[in-house]
Design a protein around this motif. Structure first.
Motif, PDB file in Angstrom:
ATOM      1  N   VAL A  59       0.930  -1.105  -0.037  1.00  9.68           N
ATOM      2  CA  VAL A  59      -0.047  -0.080   0.004  1.00  9.68           C
ATOM      3  C   VAL A  59       0.904   1.353  -0.003  1.00  9.68           C
ATOM      4  O   VAL A  59       1.790   1.460   0.892  1.00  9.68           O
ATOM      5  N   LEU A  88      -1.311  -1.019  -4.206  1.00  8.74           N
ATOM      6  CA  LEU A  88      -2.411  -0.408  -4.198  1.00  8.74           C
ATOM      7  C   LEU A  88      -1.975   1.317  -3.811  1.00  8.74           C
ATOM      8  O   LEU A  88      -0.920   1.463  -3.071  1.00  8.74           O
ATOM      9  N   ARG A  89      -2.427   2.134  -4.518  1.00  4.85           N
ATOM     10  CA  ARG A  89      -1.857   3.737  -4.345  1.00  4.85           C
ATOM     11  C   ARG A  89      -3.275   4.315  -4.016  1.00  4.85           C
ATOM     12  O   ARG A  89      -4.254   4.241  -4.448  1.00  4.85           O
ATOM     13  N   ILE A 106      -8.166  -2.309   0.782  1.00  2.00           N
ATOM     14  CA  ILE A 106      -7.244  -3.094   1.159  1.00  2.00           C
ATOM     15  C   ILE A 106      -7.461  -4.547   1.551  1.00  2.00           C
ATOM     16  O   ILE A 106      -7.096  -5.272   0.988  1.00  2.00           O
ATOM     17  N   CYS A 145      -6.716  -7.828  -7.003  1.00  2.00           N
ATOM     18  CA  CYS A 145      -5.855  -6.436  -6.818  1.00  2.00           C
ATOM     19  C   CYS A 145      -6.391  -5.436  -7.779  1.00  2.00           C
ATOM     20  O   CYS A 145      -6.509  -5.469  -8.876  1.00  2.00           O
TER      21      CYS A 145
END
Length: 145
Positions: A59, A88-89, A106, A145
């Motif tokens: 993350v 993940l952004r 998340i 994802c």
């Protein structure tokens, strides 16, 4: 592990942004579905903000400076994903304004997509525990994802 990346990661932990502090409070100590997260972890030539190694999930929180470094971030993401990690952004503002939505995303990314796969028997299975059973394939394609 090289000494310099570890020292740099330590400095980043000491100088965390308010968004990083807020997300870390929600992730630390296996607070999100029993997942073990670490923060400011050296990986390749980079330091990632939050890492859940058991799910190969990273993350990243992006502040304003990331708007100027899109090409660098894209290359960095590509290299990390090539190793099988899911990255993940989120923008800092997302964490500060809607932490629940960030945590939900998340958790979704960490959740196995193959719900019908046989699971190893356990004495007491907690349905909120997202850790994969022993022996399950942990390849990135098994997770969304």
């Amino acid at each position: 592990m090289a000494r310099e990346p570890r020292q740099f990661a330590r400095i980043l932990r000491q100088q965390a942004t308010s968004a990083e502090d807020r997300l870390w409070t929600a992730l630390r100590g296996r607070r999100l579905h029993g997942l073990k997260f670490k923060r400011q972890v050296p990986l390749l030539l980079y330091t990632v903000d939050f890492l859940c190694l058991e799910r190969k999930l990273i993350v990243e929180l992006d502040g304003r400076q990331h708007e100027w470094h899109r090409d660098y971030d894209a290359k960095r993401t590509e290299e990390i994903e090539r190793l099988g990690f899911c990255l993940l952004r989120f923008k800092n503002e997302d964490v500060l304004s809607d932490l629940d939505a960030v945590l939900h995303r998340i958790a979704d990314a960490a959740s196995p997509t193959n719900e019908g796969a046989p699971q190893a028997p356990t004495a007491a299975h907690d349905p909120h525990d997202l850790r994969p059973p022993h022996g399950r394939n942990r390849s990135p394609e098994t997770f969304s994802c």
